[in-house]
Design a protein around this motif. Structure first.
Motif, PDB file in Angstrom:
ATOM      1  N   LEU A  29      46.031  53.777  42.651  1.00 20.51           N
ATOM      2  CA  LEU A  29      45.642  53.156  40.973  1.00 20.51           C
ATOM      3  C   LEU A  29      44.097  53.668  40.597  1.00 20.51           C
ATOM      4  CD1 LEU A  29      47.150  49.653  41.086  1.00 20.51           C
ATOM      5  CD2 LEU A  29      48.053  51.800  40.176  1.00 20.51           C
ATOM      6  N   GLY A  30      43.517  54.423  41.605  1.00 18.91           N
ATOM      7  CA  GLY A  30      42.162  54.840  41.461  1.00 18.91           C
ATOM      8  C   GLY A  30      41.325  53.529  41.071  1.00 18.91           C
ATOM      9  N   VAL A  31      41.394  52.388  41.748  1.00 23.94           N
ATOM     10  CA  VAL A  31      40.686  51.199  41.459  1.00 23.94           C
ATOM     11  C   VAL A  31      39.800  50.731  42.890  1.00 23.94           C
ATOM     12  CG1 VAL A  31      41.730  50.616  39.358  1.00 23.94           C
ATOM     13  CG2 VAL A  31      42.501  49.640  41.732  1.00 23.94           C
ATOM     14  N   THR A  32      39.241  49.557  43.057  1.00 18.54           N
ATOM     15  CA  THR A  32      38.705  49.145  44.346  1.00 18.54           C
ATOM     16  C   THR A  32      39.784  48.191  44.904  1.00 18.54           C
ATOM     17  OG1 THR A  32      37.543  47.262  43.083  1.00 18.54           O
ATOM     18  CG2 THR A  32      36.363  49.256  43.385  1.00 18.54           C
ATOM     19  N   HIS A  33      39.730  48.178  46.254  1.00 17.67           N
ATOM     20  CA  HIS A  33      40.279  46.968  46.795  1.00 17.67           C
ATOM     21  C   HIS A  33      40.478  45.634  46.138  1.00 17.67           C
ATOM     22  CE1 HIS A  33      41.280  43.922  49.937  1.00 17.67           C
ATOM     23  NE2 HIS A  33      42.226  44.733  50.558  1.00 17.67           N
ATOM     24  N   GLY A  34      39.008  45.179  45.747  1.00 17.98           N
ATOM     25  CA  GLY A  34      38.840  43.999  45.045  1.00 17.98           C
ATOM     26  C   GLY A  34      39.514  43.922  43.630  1.00 17.98           C
ATOM     27  N   ALA A  35      39.518  44.818  43.185  1.00 18.50           N
ATOM     28  CA  ALA A  35      40.364  44.662  41.777  1.00 18.50           C
ATOM     29  C   ALA A  35      41.606  44.462  42.038  1.00 18.50           C
ATOM     30  CB  ALA A  35      39.994  46.072  41.076  1.00 18.50           C
ATOM     31  N   VAL A  36      42.285  45.180  42.673  1.00 24.06           N
ATOM     32  CA  VAL A  36      43.877  44.996  42.988  1.00 24.06           C
ATOM     33  C   VAL A  36      44.072  43.633  43.674  1.00 24.06           C
ATOM     34  CG1 VAL A  36      45.960  45.604  44.816  1.00 24.06           C
ATOM     35  CG2 VAL A  36      44.476  47.227  43.589  1.00 24.06           C
ATOM     36  N   SER A  37      43.315  43.107  44.436  1.00 24.17           N
ATOM     37  CA  SER A  37      43.389  41.555  45.079  1.00 24.17           C
ATOM     38  C   SER A  37      43.194  40.552  43.920  1.00 24.17           C
ATOM     39  CB  SER A  37      42.283  41.443  46.283  1.00 24.17           C
ATOM     40  OG  SER A  37      42.288  39.972  46.847  1.00 24.17           O
ATOM     41  N   ARG A  38      42.280  40.925  43.265  1.00 18.66           N
ATOM     42  CA  ARG A  38      41.969  39.758  41.964  1.00 18.66           C
ATOM     43  C   ARG A  38      43.388  39.903  41.144  1.00 18.66           C
ATOM     44  NH1 ARG A  38      36.952  41.945  42.425  1.00 18.66           N
ATOM     45  NH2 ARG A  38      37.205  43.240  40.611  1.00 18.66           N
TER      46      ARG A  38
END
Length: 293
Positions: A29-38
């Motif tokens: 998705l081109g985002v951070t691991h934290g962004a997906v987790s949130r």
């Protein structure tokens, strides 16, 4: 639609469910691991249930997560197709063509000006790539490819049955009587797509010479042709790629023996697109241009 919320979170969930790994989903998705987790945590709070069980090295779907994934893995490809189709419908006055870099450089580009003069209402964009195109997630309208196997959902029309010919710069053979045996003694070149010198030798009655092992390889046809024009050796190459160089005298035929390719050049597009005016106009022009001597 009142219950369809958190589309971004659903996208994050779908990516994580397909990978069963939040880090890999984040990369997709081109985002951070934290962004997906949130995003997933937000979705779980909205639904009131856990969608994943966290474990070492990744995640596993819960029963609720598996049910939701059955829906998202169908829904997101449909949405993506709708977006692609809408974008393509907005650019019907243009055509994007996928073709190999060699075919673009040696044949298409020199003729594009003629197409633009005849059809100024159509813009043509070239996507030079030797890889097969997945029309399901591509903005490409037309692909020019060597093949023959029909693919469901695609329209495919035969453009040209090609042959491999032996050519070289005139300076390479000024003082010899060109025969298959004399050609075999020249420096030989080939590209990685057509390592066929041994097949040509057999067709020419020169068996057991091991010409392929003596031939120098180049990365693609356009580079191989440039080396031949420079006088570095004789090449076995698709005739379409050297037609202009032969006409201009930069290269000359060395042999009447040629090799018919097992695969032909095809015009490929999504089934139904062949009836759209810019694409049908391009197809007609290609067939006329390829039939010229």
């Amino acid at each position: 639609m009142t219950h369809l919320r958190h589309l971004r979170a659903l996208q994050a969930f779908d990516a994580a469910a397909s990978r069963l790994n939040l880090s890999q989903a984040a990369q997709d998705l081109g985002v951070t691991h934290g962004a997906v987790s949130r995003q997933i945590k937000q979705l779980e709070q909205y639904l009131g249930t856990a969608l994943f069980r966290r474990q070492h090295g990744g995640v596993q779907l819960t029963d609720a997560g598996a049910r939701l994934y059955q829906a998202t893995q169908d829904a997101f490809p449909i949405l993506e197709q709708g977006v692609i189709a809408t974008r393509r419908n907005q650019k019907r006055s243009s055509v994007t063509i996928s073709l190999s870099s060699s075919l673009a450089i040696k044949w298409m580009v020199p003729r594009l000006q003629g197409f633009r003069q005849r059809h100024p209402e159509i813009s043509v964009f070239l996507d030079t790539d030797d890889q097969l195109i997945d029309f399901r997630d591509s903005d490409v309208d037309v692909a020019l490819r060597y093949g023959g196997d029909r693919t469901p959902g695609l329209y495919q029309d035969h453009l040209l049955q090609e042959r491999l010919v032996v050519v070289a710069a005139p300076s390479l053979t000024p003082d010899i009587d060109v025969t298959p045996a004399s050609i075999a003694r020249l420096p030989l070149l080939h590209d990685r797509f057509h390592p066929s010198w041994d097949a040509w030798a057999q067709a020419a009655g020169q068996t057991g010479l091991g010409l392929q092992s003596q031939s120098t390889a180049f990365p693609d046809s356009a580079v191989t042709i440039a080396a031949a024009i420079d006088g570095q050796g004789a090449i076995l190459v698709r005739h379409i790629l050297v037609a202009d160089d032969l006409a201009a005298g930069r290269l000359v035929h060395l042999s009447d023996v040629s090799l018919k390719q097992q695969t032909a050049l095809y015009f490929v597009c999504r089934d139904g697109d062949q009836r759209h005016a810019p694409i049908s106009t391009l197809q007609t022009w290609l067939m006329d241009a390829l039939s010229e001597p």
